[in-house]
Design a protein around this motif. Structure first.
Motif, PDB file in Angstrom:
ATOM      1  N   ALA A 320       0.854  -1.061  -0.152  1.00 23.74           N
ATOM      2  CA  ALA A 320       0.159  -0.173  -0.140  1.00 23.74           C
ATOM      3  C   ALA A 320       0.703   1.507  -0.061  1.00 23.74           C
ATOM      4  CB  ALA A 320      -1.106   0.117   0.822  1.00 23.74           C
ATOM      5  N   MET A 321       2.093   0.971   1.152  1.00 23.03           N
ATOM      6  CA  MET A 321       3.302   2.781   0.979  1.00 23.03           C
ATOM      7  C   MET A 321       3.703   2.209  -0.538  1.00 23.03           C
ATOM      8  SD  MET A 321       1.796   3.815   3.761  1.00 23.03           S
ATOM      9  CE  MET A 321       3.239   4.823   3.332  1.00 23.03           C
ATOM     10  N   LEU A 322       3.901   1.405  -1.069  1.00 21.80           N
ATOM     11  CA  LEU A 322       4.615   1.100  -2.543  1.00 21.80           C
ATOM     12  C   LEU A 322       4.085   2.359  -3.640  1.00 21.80           C
ATOM     13  CD1 LEU A 322       6.960   0.633  -4.142  1.00 21.80           C
ATOM     14  CD2 LEU A 322       6.077  -1.753  -4.437  1.00 21.80           C
ATOM     15  N   VAL A 323       2.417   1.736  -3.452  1.00 23.12           N
ATOM     16  CA  VAL A 323       1.701   2.152  -4.540  1.00 23.12           C
ATOM     17  C   VAL A 323       1.181   3.651  -4.454  1.00 23.12           C
ATOM     18  CG1 VAL A 323      -0.815   2.240  -5.704  1.00 23.12           C
ATOM     19  CG2 VAL A 323       0.447   0.324  -4.958  1.00 23.12           C
ATOM     20  N   ARG A 324       1.151   4.120  -2.686  1.00 26.77           N
ATOM     21  CA  ARG A 324       0.983   5.647  -2.345  1.00 26.77           C
ATOM     22  C   ARG A 324       2.410   6.056  -2.770  1.00 26.77           C
ATOM     23  NH1 ARG A 324      -1.968   7.699   0.916  1.00 26.77           N
ATOM     24  NH2 ARG A 324      -1.422   9.556   0.862  1.00 26.77           N
ATOM     25  N   GLY A 325       3.614   5.715  -3.103  1.00 24.88           N
ATOM     26  CA  GLY A 325       4.666   6.592  -3.205  1.00 24.88           C
ATOM     27  C   GLY A 325       5.153   7.355  -2.365  1.00 24.88           C
ATOM     28  N   ALA A 326       6.253   8.338  -2.378  1.00 26.65           N
ATOM     29  CA  ALA A 326       6.565   9.011  -1.609  1.00 26.65           C
ATOM     30  C   ALA A 326       5.627  10.141  -0.546  1.00 26.65           C
ATOM     31  CB  ALA A 326       7.473  10.313  -1.742  1.00 26.65           C
ATOM     32  N   GLY A 327       4.209   9.955  -1.340  1.00 25.60           N
ATOM     33  CA  GLY A 327       3.500  11.173  -0.322  1.00 25.60           C
ATOM     34  C   GLY A 327       2.802  10.046   0.768  1.00 25.60           C
ATOM     35  N   GLY A 328       3.120   8.870   0.501  1.00 22.68           N
ATOM     36  CA  GLY A 328       2.451   8.315   1.101  1.00 22.68           C
ATOM     37  C   GLY A 328       3.069   8.364   3.135  1.00 22.68           C
ATOM     38  N   ALA A 329       4.205   9.304   3.213  1.00 23.64           N
ATOM     39  CA  ALA A 329       5.209   9.050   4.119  1.00 23.64           C
ATOM     40  C   ALA A 329       4.728  10.655   4.938  1.00 23.64           C
ATOM     41  CB  ALA A 329       6.813   8.682   3.891  1.00 23.64           C
ATOM     42  N   VAL A 330       4.389  11.348   4.129  1.00 24.04           N
ATOM     43  CA  VAL A 330       3.163  12.926   4.351  1.00 24.04           C
ATOM     44  C   VAL A 330       2.115  13.123   4.914  1.00 24.04           C
ATOM     45  CG1 VAL A 330       3.098  14.940   3.232  1.00 24.04           C
ATOM     46  CG2 VAL A 330       4.661  13.726   2.518  1.00 24.04           C
ATOM     47  N   GLY A 331       2.595  13.536   5.845  1.00 23.88           N
ATOM     48  CA  GLY A 331       0.468  13.692   6.310  1.00 23.88           C
ATOM     49  C   GLY A 331      -0.053  14.758   6.789  1.00 23.88           C
ATOM     50  N   PRO A 332      -1.169  15.950   6.900  1.00 19.53           N
ATOM     51  CA  PRO A 332      -1.442  17.122   7.046  1.00 19.53           C
ATOM     52  C   PRO A 332      -0.671  17.344   7.176  1.00 19.53           C
ATOM     53  CG  PRO A 332      -3.041  15.267   7.958  1.00 19.53           C
ATOM     54  CD  PRO A 332      -2.086  14.947   8.155  1.00 19.53           C
ATOM     55  N   ALA A 333      -0.487  19.033   7.011  1.00 22.50           N
ATOM     56  CA  ALA A 333      -0.135  20.373   7.431  1.00 22.50           C
ATOM     57  C   ALA A 333       0.404  20.945   8.425  1.00 22.50           C
ATOM     58  CB  ALA A 333      -0.244  21.271   6.688  1.00 22.50           C
ATOM     59  N   GLU A 334      -0.476  20.456   9.897  1.00 22.10           N
ATOM     60  CA  GLU A 334      -0.986  20.559  11.083  1.00 22.10           C
ATOM     61  C   GLU A 334      -0.229  19.712  12.096  1.00 22.10           C
ATOM     62  OE1 GLU A 334      -5.217  18.956   9.401  1.00 22.10           O
ATOM     63  OE2 GLU A 334      -3.455  20.233   9.232  1.00 22.10           O
ATOM     64  N   TRP A 335       0.310  18.793  11.363  1.00 18.77           N
ATOM     65  CA  TRP A 335       0.997  17.907  11.992  1.00 18.77           C
ATOM     66  C   TRP A 335       1.629  18.264  13.358  1.00 18.77           C
ATOM     67  CZ3 TRP A 335       1.876  11.845   9.943  1.00 18.77           C
ATOM     68  CH2 TRP A 335       0.495  11.648   9.818  1.00 18.77           C
ATOM     69  N   SER A 336       2.007  18.385  14.212  1.00 18.73           N
ATOM     70  CA  SER A 336       3.869  18.167  15.127  1.00 18.73           C
ATOM     71  C   SER A 336       3.193  17.847  15.621  1.00 18.73           C
ATOM     72  CB  SER A 336       3.038  19.575  15.710  1.00 18.73           C
ATOM     73  OG  SER A 336       1.936  19.316  16.739  1.00 18.73           O
ATOM     74  N   ALA A 337       5.059  17.505  16.062  1.00 18.62           N
ATOM     75  CA  ALA A 337       5.681  16.275  17.289  1.00 18.62           C
ATOM     76  C   ALA A 337       4.550  15.858  18.554  1.00 18.62           C
ATOM     77  CB  ALA A 337       6.602  17.230  17.472  1.00 18.62           C
ATOM     78  N   SER A 338       4.267  17.165  19.065  1.00  9.00           N
ATOM     79  CA  SER A 338       2.834  17.171  20.228  1.00  9.00           C
ATOM     80  C   SER A 338       1.809  16.693  19.741  1.00  9.00           C
ATOM     81  CB  SER A 338       4.026  18.311  20.758  1.00  9.00           C
ATOM     82  OG  SER A 338       3.068  19.635  20.278  1.00  9.00           O
ATOM     83  N   ALA A 339       1.068  16.898  18.649  1.00  6.60           N
ATOM     84  CA  ALA A 339      -0.157  17.425  18.614  1.00  6.60           C
ATOM     85  C   ALA A 339      -0.862  15.485  18.087  1.00  6.60           C
ATOM     86  CB  ALA A 339      -0.443  18.158  17.308  1.00  6.60           C
ATOM     87  N   SER A 340      -2.375  15.648  18.678  1.00  5.08           N
ATOM     88  CA  SER A 340      -2.370  14.209  18.214  1.00  5.08           C
ATOM     89  C   SER A 340      -2.631  14.326  16.280  1.00  5.08           C
ATOM     90  CB  SER A 340      -3.813  13.773  18.419  1.00  5.08           C
ATOM     91  OG  SER A 340      -4.501  15.016  18.212  1.00  5.08           O
ATOM     92  N   TYR A 341      -2.533  13.288  15.717  1.00  5.30           N
ATOM     93  CA  TYR A 341      -3.124  13.065  14.456  1.00  5.30           C
ATOM     94  C   TYR A 341      -4.188  11.799  13.752  1.00  5.30           C
ATOM     95  CZ  TYR A 341       0.471   9.160  15.274  1.00  5.30           C
ATOM     96  OH  TYR A 341       0.834   8.307  15.575  1.00  5.30           O
ATOM     97  N   GLU A 342      -4.239  12.014  12.702  1.00  2.30           N
ATOM     98  CA  GLU A 342      -5.034  11.667  12.078  1.00  2.30           C
ATOM     99  C   GLU A 342      -4.054  10.822  10.666  1.00  2.30           C
ATOM    100  OE1 GLU A 342      -7.571   9.951  12.633  1.00  2.30           O
ATOM    101  OE2 GLU A 342      -7.814  11.491  14.501  1.00  2.30           O
ATOM    102  N   LEU A 343      -4.021   9.133  10.795  1.00  3.73           N
ATOM    103  CA  LEU A 343      -3.417   8.689   9.340  1.00  3.73           C
ATOM    104  C   LEU A 343      -4.783   8.203   8.452  1.00  3.73           C
ATOM    105  CD1 LEU A 343      -1.629   6.229  11.656  1.00  3.73           C
ATOM    106  CD2 LEU A 343      -0.394   7.852  10.855  1.00  3.73           C
ATOM    107  N   ASP A 344      -4.015   8.570   7.237  1.00  2.00           N
ATOM    108  CA  ASP A 344      -5.051   8.061   6.328  1.00  2.00           C
ATOM    109  C   ASP A 344      -5.346   6.660   6.198  1.00  2.00           C
ATOM    110  OD1 ASP A 344      -2.870   6.063   4.278  1.00  2.00           O
ATOM    111  OD2 ASP A 344      -2.695   8.577   3.580  1.00  2.00           O
TER     112      ASP A 344
END
Length: 388
Positions: A320-344
């Motif tokens: 699944a990550m291979l199919v997504r390519g490099a974009g699969g490692a990128v999250g929403p711009a609002e992510w931060s080291a301390s904030a909670s986050y949502e994965l696709d």
């Protein structure tokens, strides 16, 4: 072999599909949904007749229900552990009083359960349990110790706990299977474990003098190992086929993403997609074959099934990550080291599946079970255990 379903099964399928379509969107929360399922009689289909509040369904109809539930998109079950693990265990090893007390509330969706097996020093090696239960003069056991990776402990009303009741005992000797109420303030503490996915489905549970009643021992004092092993056999039954429906959905999403992104033009990607599809079909036939047998000659079937799906699901996450390519490692711009986050969906699949070959018995443990208990190979010399 004929893996088809009878006309009666298909009538049952239509009923299940119609009911799920009408009610799956009604769930306000998971506990309310369990009560909805219970009121309609959909909990405990595989239990033997006994007036415990469940409708009766044969094995093929249990498969039909599990598959239709997985297809429906209905909420994840909170009652799985009570219905599919403890229920059959009480039918096999419990007293009539225990069945009458605990099975009807499970069938009604009123009481939820969690499993107190694994510990920090006894994960896949369950015989290393160190949690103790001391019998007291007031007709209770006093439980002290820690469990870990306890699914849904933060929601559960009860926990079945494997504890050591014989001081000085080792390995599978001196263990007892206890039914423990979770509502014991100051005696039981539940701490969520934050996972790579950002969720907390698993927990640590600390028992500090928690109490269980003597009449809530299943299989007798010292008989816990046999009961625990019997329960693990129930863990990989009909639910395995429902799990495969979920896997098929995930594979379908990966295939669509590969087509949309153009990754499917890569011959290596195409080969991996076809291989995953073929392996999933094999897992289904193997699960149906095992369920349809009398059990003779299938002592290692649960371990084989775990090995198959654990590795398969990990490979799907990687693809699944291979199919997504490099974009699969990128999250929403609002992510931060301390904030909670949502994965696709693909990121969650990749990260969560890293644990598939560990939880529920690691691949190494499953291979050892197959080697020693099925193939009859000699045990590894004790002097070499743990060697680098």
């Amino acid at each position: 072999m004929d893996f088809g379903f009878s006309g009666e099964d298909e009538v049952f399928r239509a009923e299940a599909r119609e009911w799920l379509a009408a009610h799956a969107g009604d769930a306000e929360d998971r506990r309310t949904w369990e009560r909805t399922l219970g009121k309609a009689g959909w909990i405990g289909l595989g239990w033997a007749a006994g007036g415990y509040g469940n409708r009766i369904a044969g094995l093929t109809q249990q498969v039909v229900w599990a598959e239709e539930y997985a297809r429906s998109g209905a909420p994840p079950r909170s009652g799985h552990i009570g219905e599919n693990l403890l229920g059959p265990t009480l039918l096999a090893h419990g007293t009539e009083e225990q069945r009458s007390r605990f099975l009807p509330p499970i069938a009604a969706g009123e009481e939820l359960w969690c499993q107190g097996y694994s510990e920090p020093g006894a994960g896949s090696d369950l015989a290393g349990v160190r949690t103790t239960a001391e019998r007291c003069s007031d007709g209770t056991y006093r439980i002290t110790g820690q469990k870990i990776w306890t699914s849904l402990a933060h929601e559960a009303d009860w926990c079945f706990v494997l504890a050591r009741t014989e001081p000085g005992s080792r390995r599978h000797h001196g263990l007892t299977f206890l039914l423990v109420p979770m509502e014991q303030p100051g005696r039981i503490e539940v701490r969520p474990i934050r996972q790579l996915t950002g969720t907390s489905d698993f927990n640590e549970v600390f028992f500090d003098g928690a109490r269980a009643r003597v009449e809530h021992v299943v299989g007798g004092e010292g008989g816990g190992w046999g009961v625990a092993m019997s329960l693990l056999g129930f863990e990989r039954g009909v639910s395995t086929l429902a799990q495969q429906i979920g896997f098929a959905k995930e594979l379908g999403r990966v295939v669509r993403a590969a087509v949309e992104s153009g990754a499917v033009r890569d011959a290596v990607v195409r080969e991996r997609l076809v291989r995953l599809w073929a392996e999933l079909r094999v897992m289904r036939w193997n699960a149906l074959r095992t369920l349809g047998s009398s059990g003779t000659g299938h002592a290692g079937a649960p371990s084989v099934a775990k090995l198959l799906w654990g590795g398969w699901h990990q490979r799907l996450g990687e693809l699944a990550m291979l199919v997504r390519g490099a974009g699969g490692a990128v999250g929403p711009a609002e992510w931060s080291a301390s904030a909670s986050y949502e994965l696709d969906a693909f990121q969650h699949l990749f990260l969560f599946s890293r644990a598939d070959t560990i939880y529920g018995g690691s691949d190494q443990i499953q291979r050892t079970i197959i080697a020693e208990r099925v193939l009859g190979l000699p045990r590894e010399p004790k002097g070499r255990q743990g060697a680098a």
